[in-house]
Design a protein around this motif. Structure first.
Motif, mmCIF file in Angstrom:
data_model
loop_
_atom_site.group_PDB
_atom_site.id
_atom_site.type_symbol
_atom_site.label_atom_id
_atom_site.label_comp_id
_atom_site.label_asym_id
_atom_site.label_seq_id
_atom_site.Cartn_x
_atom_site.Cartn_y
_atom_site.Cartn_z
ATOM 1 N N ALA A 105 0.833 -1.208 0.000
ATOM 2 C CA ALA A 105 0.000 0.000 0.000
ATOM 3 C C ALA A 105 0.868 1.259 0.000
ATOM 4 C CB ALA A 105 -0.936 -0.007 1.205
ATOM 5 N N VAL A 160 0.925 4.149 -2.893
ATOM 6 C CA VAL A 160 0.681 5.564 -2.584
ATOM 7 C C VAL A 160 1.876 6.402 -3.036
ATOM 8 C CG1 VAL A 160 0.419 7.239 -0.703
ATOM 9 C CG2 VAL A 160 -0.948 5.153 -0.710
ATOM 10 N N LEU A 187 -5.313 6.406 -3.953
ATOM 11 C CA LEU A 187 -6.510 5.863 -3.298
ATOM 12 C C LEU A 187 -6.516 4.333 -3.337
ATOM 13 C CD1 LEU A 187 -9.287 8.379 -4.415
ATOM 14 C CD2 LEU A 187 -8.267 8.117 -2.140
ATOM 15 N N ILE A 236 -4.327 3.266 -0.502
ATOM 16 C CA ILE A 236 -5.038 3.411 0.775
ATOM 17 C C ILE A 236 -6.068 2.298 0.930
ATOM 18 C CG2 ILE A 236 -6.655 4.884 2.056
ATOM 19 C CD1 ILE A 236 -5.076 7.288 0.824
#
Length: 184
Positions: A41, A45, A76, A79
Motif C-alpha cells: 500500500a 501511494v 486511493l 489506501i
C-alpha cells in the motif's frame, strides 16, 4: 489480557459464557501479518505521489481531468489496500475459555465456530523459520471423531504459549471429569 479487553469480549453478543466460565486467552493474528500489505500500500501511494509530481513538472497544468486525477486514483488504491488488509485482520478473533474454543470471523456478517474443550483430543503448533523469527504461528486443535483439525488459530502471536494454555485447560478438564461423574 487487560480487563478492558476482557469486558469488551465478554459483552460480545456472539460469545455465550456460562456463569462460572472465564476467558483464558483471546487474540487475533499477529500484527506482523499486516506488514506485507501495508508495504505494498505504501509503495502504491508513493508511486501515485511521484506520478503526480512528475506529471506536474513535465506537462504543467491544463491536462484532461482523467489524466490529472490518475495519480490521486493510484494513491486511493494504495489506501484501499491498507484498509482492506486491516479489516481482514480485524475480522478474525479467537477466544479460549476454560470450557470452550470460539473462532469468530466477519465484521458485517458473522461466522462463529464453537468447540467444547471436552471434545478436544489433540493440539499442535507449527512455525516456519520466518514465523519463528517474528514470534507467530498456527495452533491446530483436533477433536474427537475427526482425523483433520477442526479449529486452527492462524498466525497468532506466541503459539507455544497458547498451546500450553490449551494443554493446561485440557488437563484441568480431564481431572474434573471423574469428580463430575460421582468421583472415581
Amino acid at each position: 489480557m487487560s480487563s478492558s479487553t476482557d469486558a469488551s469480549i465478554e459483552d460480545a453478543d456472539w460469545l455465550h459464557l456460562s456463569d462460572d466460565e472465564e476467558i483464558r486467552w483471546a487474540g487475533r493474528p499477529s500484527r506482523f501479518t499486516l506488514a506485507p500489505s501495508i508495504a505494498v500500500a505504501a509503495v502504491v501511494v508513493l508511486v501515485g505521489g511521484v506520478f503526480e509530481v512528475g506529471l506536474e513538472r513535465l506537462v504543467g497544468g491544463g491536462l484532461p481531468w482523467p489524466i490529472a486525477y490518475a495519480p490521486l486514483g493510484v494513491a486511493l488504491v494504495g489506501i484501499a489496500i491498507a484498509v482492506w488488509a486491516y479489516a481482514d485482520w480485524l475480522r478474525l478473533l479467537y477466544v479460549l475459555t476454560d470450557e470452550e474454543i470460539y473462532v469468530k470471523q466477519g465484521l458485517v456478517s458473522r461466522d462463529v465456530t464453537q468447540v467444547r474443550l471436552d471434545r478436544v483430543q489433540n493440539t499442535a503448533y507449527d512455525q516456519s523459520p520466518r514465523e519463528r523469527l517474528l514470534g507467530y504461528g498456527d495452533v491446530r486443535v483436533y477433536t474427537a471423531g475427526s482425523s483433520t483439525e477442526d479449529v486452527t488459530f492462524e498466525r497468532i502471536p506466541n503459539p507455544d504459549r497458547v498451546q500450553n494454555t490449551l494443554t493446561d485447560l485440557l488437563s484441568d478438564q480431564s481431572s474434573q471429569r471423574p469428580q463430575e461423574r460421582g468421583g472415581v
